[in-house]
Design a protein around this motif. Structure first.
Motif, mmCIF file in Angstrom:
data_model
loop_
_atom_site.group_PDB
_atom_site.id
_atom_site.type_symbol
_atom_site.label_atom_id
_atom_site.label_comp_id
_atom_site.label_asym_id
_atom_site.label_seq_id
_atom_site.Cartn_x
_atom_site.Cartn_y
_atom_site.Cartn_z
ATOM 1 N N LYS A 4 0.815 -1.199 0.000
ATOM 2 C CA LYS A 4 0.000 0.000 0.000
ATOM 3 C C LYS A 4 0.854 1.257 0.000
ATOM 4 C CE LYS A 4 -4.218 -1.873 1.977
ATOM 5 N NZ LYS A 4 -5.278 -1.719 3.010
ATOM 6 N N MET A 5 1.978 1.221 0.696
ATOM 7 C CA MET A 5 2.873 2.369 0.705
ATOM 8 C C MET A 5 4.274 1.905 1.037
ATOM 9 S SD MET A 5 2.213 4.344 4.377
ATOM 10 C CE MET A 5 3.619 5.447 4.181
ATOM 11 N N PHE A 6 5.228 2.708 0.646
ATOM 12 C CA PHE A 6 6.606 2.513 1.088
ATOM 13 C C PHE A 6 7.222 3.891 1.251
ATOM 14 C CE2 PHE A 6 11.176 2.341 0.290
ATOM 15 C CZ PHE A 6 11.541 1.498 1.336
ATOM 16 N N CYS A 7 7.770 4.145 2.437
ATOM 17 C CA CYS A 7 8.402 5.444 2.696
ATOM 18 C C CYS A 7 9.485 5.254 3.733
ATOM 19 C CB CYS A 7 7.364 6.456 3.173
ATOM 20 S SG CYS A 7 8.051 8.117 3.423
ATOM 21 N N PHE A 8 10.698 5.672 3.408
ATOM 22 C CA PHE A 8 11.804 5.562 4.368
ATOM 23 C C PHE A 8 12.645 6.839 4.404
ATOM 24 C CE2 PHE A 8 15.150 3.368 1.346
ATOM 25 C CZ PHE A 8 14.872 4.295 0.369
ATOM 26 N N GLN A 9 11.983 7.980 4.119
ATOM 27 C CA GLN A 9 12.743 9.217 3.962
ATOM 28 C C GLN A 9 13.071 9.910 5.277
ATOM 29 O OE1 GLN A 9 10.481 11.873 1.466
ATOM 30 N NE2 GLN A 9 9.125 12.516 3.102
ATOM 31 N N SER A 129 17.975 8.104 -3.790
ATOM 32 C CA SER A 129 17.216 8.608 -2.645
ATOM 33 C C SER A 129 17.942 9.779 -1.994
ATOM 34 C CB SER A 129 16.985 7.489 -1.623
ATOM 35 O OG SER A 129 16.171 6.471 -2.157
ATOM 36 N N LEU A 130 19.249 9.660 -1.837
ATOM 37 C CA LEU A 130 20.039 10.780 -1.310
ATOM 38 C C LEU A 130 19.833 12.029 -2.172
ATOM 39 C CD1 LEU A 130 23.543 9.382 -0.244
ATOM 40 C CD2 LEU A 130 22.068 10.856 1.122
ATOM 41 N N LEU A 131 19.847 11.832 -3.480
ATOM 42 C CA LEU A 131 19.668 12.947 -4.398
ATOM 43 C C LEU A 131 18.256 13.527 -4.276
ATOM 44 C CD1 LEU A 131 20.631 14.723 -6.733
ATOM 45 C CD2 LEU A 131 20.017 12.861 -8.310
ATOM 46 N N LEU A 132 17.252 12.667 -4.282
ATOM 47 C CA LEU A 132 15.864 13.125 -4.206
ATOM 48 C C LEU A 132 15.581 13.844 -2.894
ATOM 49 C CD1 LEU A 132 12.911 13.243 -5.131
ATOM 50 C CD2 LEU A 132 12.604 10.924 -4.219
ATOM 51 N N PHE A 500 17.834 4.802 4.164
ATOM 52 C CA PHE A 500 18.012 4.775 2.711
ATOM 53 C C PHE A 500 19.482 4.728 2.297
ATOM 54 C CE2 PHE A 500 17.130 9.117 4.148
ATOM 55 C CZ PHE A 500 18.288 9.767 3.787
ATOM 56 N N VAL A 501 20.396 4.731 3.254
ATOM 57 C CA VAL A 501 21.824 4.637 2.924
ATOM 58 C C VAL A 501 22.233 3.164 2.975
ATOM 59 C CG1 VAL A 501 24.157 5.240 3.647
ATOM 60 C CG2 VAL A 501 22.338 6.954 3.760
ATOM 61 N N SER A 502 22.611 2.630 1.825
ATOM 62 C CA SER A 502 23.000 1.217 1.741
ATOM 63 C C SER A 502 24.365 1.004 2.380
ATOM 64 C CB SER A 502 23.043 0.774 0.275
ATOM 65 O OG SER A 502 24.105 1.438 -0.409
ATOM 66 N N GLU A 503 24.711 -0.235 2.594
ATOM 67 C CA GLU A 503 25.983 -0.551 3.237
ATOM 68 C C GLU A 503 27.160 -0.051 2.411
ATOM 69 O OE1 GLU A 503 28.470 -4.428 4.996
ATOM 70 O OE2 GLU A 503 26.426 -4.665 4.249
ATOM 71 N N ASN A 504 27.096 -0.232 1.100
ATOM 72 C CA ASN A 504 28.201 0.220 0.249
ATOM 73 C C ASN A 504 28.331 1.739 0.238
ATOM 74 O OD1 ASN A 504 29.081 -2.327 -0.504
ATOM 75 N ND2 ASN A 504 27.712 -2.431 -2.290
ATOM 76 N N VAL A 505 27.190 2.434 0.185
ATOM 77 C CA VAL A 505 27.224 3.899 0.212
ATOM 78 C C VAL A 505 27.721 4.382 1.561
ATOM 79 C CG1 VAL A 505 25.823 5.999 0.102
ATOM 80 C CG2 VAL A 505 25.447 4.158 -1.555
#
Length: 530
Positions: A4-9, A129-132, A500-505
């Motif tokens: 229904k939704m996804f938000c992790f900002q 996501s970082l950019l947005l 929203f920050v992945s392990e590699n980032v």
């Protein structure tokens, strides 16, 4: 089955991974989250339509407002979001006529389906996501400058460049420079807003602000928009209605052109996340000009008004004409307190000090430098950022309390409410705690750091200066990107790292910028001070 939704900002996102289902932790319904995604997708389509054209001012305004409306705790109103989506589609027709009714759609300027981003490869999703989220934060600052008549073509152009990239197939090597460029653009935007505010309202000067509320009718104004406050002050002058700031409006007391109004009395309440408790018994209306509005409780929902990009279903919204008559009439009807009331901050203090902008601090630069050389000042800490409700934010209060007595604490944004009612004393005639203003005043903190580095003939990273930041929403993301762009290292970030920050980032940020998650005040101070 489709989610229904996804938000992790934001920082409070469920399980530190993402809000799903019917409702977000912030109170946002799944229908609202979907519409915010649709609006974002429509803005990406508009960015592709504009391409290399010079966008018209109305297009810039729609881009800023659309990005701003999707920040956390700004717009909860589905009907308002639907109108924005329709306006973006209509605006796109100017650049690609007939696109929406094309019989053979090419897809190049179509609305971008945001589920493609949320389901993308982890590292690509992280960088986009970082950019947005950085663009959303910058758009808020650009909007505040725009309503004062200040714009910047380079800032505006990057909204289209950045949004277009989010809807395109990009790899990490291509996205990383864009993320860093977003930081550079945000710095330029914060500089623009600083100039807009100071040229409009004067140079901020230190001001002591009482947390008491006088008897009689009053209005509480929250958010960040100084123009809305100025208009409200003008419309209430001579009407026997006092004005009190809330949250990030506190720094308004430092501006001469706002402070000159005798009925701008003081500050009510603490940080934004306490509003549902603090507004419950308030015999006065509350006007929200920007984030951070929370779903109002029944005990006070009839006293909440919104304006600008803020909207909540069932609330009276003050339109573009900014006629605050309904708010003023509500204040008169409620009557305010029957006797003076004194309130306190979370540590028991009843007076707050603000107004230590870069001009004020730099005017005492010689005094600061001499105090450092004389061994009176051992270290500078910038402890600031967004406040929030998650457990662990008492870290920032304890950090300030346990910092060496010969250190200076600079602060800004609403994170300061964790400790801004504390009396930390002085060093050589300088207050140990200096509130530099709103989150966008991070520009001023950077100016101070650069000036100190020049005075000591070293780099900013060689100064006895440590940034200890709390984050919550997207303006904090844009400021973090600015700090990274400037090459500032050894930043302590908390209370949790962004979902929203992945392990590699994250590894990239740690390796190149030495970003550290906060641990305990004692351990971090030991690490910082050696």
């Amino acid at each position: 089955m489709e989610e229904k939704m996804f938000c992790f900002q934001c920082e409070q996102t469920a399980g530190c991974s993402g809000c799903k289902g019917n409702r977000g932790v912030c109170g946002k319904q799944d229908t609202t989250a979907k519409l915010q995604d649709e609006l974002t997708g429509a803005l990406i389509g508009l960015a592709h339509a504009v391409r290399e054209d010079k966008a018209e001012p109305e297009t810039d305004r729609l881009m800023m407002e659309g990005l701003f409306a999707t920040l956390t705790n700004v717009n909860f109103d589905d009907e308002s979001l639907k109108k924005q989506i329709a306006s973006v589609h209509q605006e796109k027709e100017k650049y690609v006529p007939g696109c929406n009714s094309c019989q053979e759609p090419c897809g190049r300027t179509s609305d971008y389906p945001m589920e493609m981003l949320w389901k993308d490869q982890e590292d690509i999703r992280s960088l986009k996501s970082l950019l947005l989220f950085g663009l959303r934060g910058t758009a808020a600052y650009a909007y505040h400058a725009m309503v004062l008549g200040y714009t910047d073509e380079q800032v505006n152009a990057f909204f289209y460049k950045g949004m277009a990239a989010i809807g395109e197939d990009r790899d990490m090597d291509n996205l990383l420079p864009l993320v860093m460029e977003a930081g550079a653009v945000n710095f330029r935007c914060m500089e623009l807003l600083d100039r807009a505010n100071t040229e409009t309202y004067g140079i901020p000067a230190p001001a002591k602000v009482e947390m008491k509320v006088e008897k009689g009718p009053f209005i509480v104004i929250s958010g960040h928009d100084l123009r809305d406050l100025k208009l409200l002050l003008e419309q209430t002058e001579g009407k026997g209605v006092n004005i009190y700031t809330h949250g990030e409006m506190l720094p308004a007391h430092a501006y001469p052109e706002l402070r000159k109004y005798a009925h701008l009395k003081g500050n009510f309440g603490t940080a934004w996340q306490n509003q549902q408790k603090e507004f419950a018994g308030l015999p006065a209306p509350v006007l929200f000009t920007t984030n951070c509005i929370m779903p109002p409780k029944d005990s006070y929902r009839d006293r909440v008004f919104t304006t600008g990009v803020v909207s909540y279903p069932g609330m009276v919204h003050i339109g573009e004409d900014r006629d605050f008559t309904p708010v003023i009439e509500k204040a008169a009807a409620l009557g305010g307190f029957t006797e003076e009331k004194t309130f306190t901050g979370i540590n028991g203090g009843s007076t707050l000090t603000t107004g230590f902008g870069h001009d004020t601090i730099l005017s005492a630069a010689g005094q600061v430098v001499e105090a450092v050389k004389a061994g009176q000042i051992s270290h500078f800490f910038l402890v600031g950022g967004c406040d929030g409700a998650r457990t662990g934010r008492n870290y920032y209060t304890e950090f300030v309390q346990k910092a060496p007595k010969d250190s200076i604490i600079l602060t800004l944004a609403c994170g300061k409410y964790r400790f801004n009612d504390l009396d930390l004393g002085e060093i050589g005639g300088l207050p140990r705690l200096m509130d530099m203003g709103q989150c966008n005043d991070a520009f001023g903190a950077i100016k101070v750091a650069v000036a100190l580095a020049e005075a000591f003939h070293c780099s900013v990273n060689e100064l006895p200066l440590t940034l200890v930041l709390s984050w919550y929403e997207q303006k904090a993301v844009s400021i973090l990107l600015t700090l990274l762009h400037l090459g500032i290292k050894n930043i302590y970030l908390g209370p949790t790292l962004p979902a929203f920050v992945s392990e590699n980032v994250l590894n990239y940020l740690v390796e190149n910028f030495q970003i550290s998650p906060v641990s305990t005040p004692e351990e971090d101070l030991k690490k910082i001070l050696g």
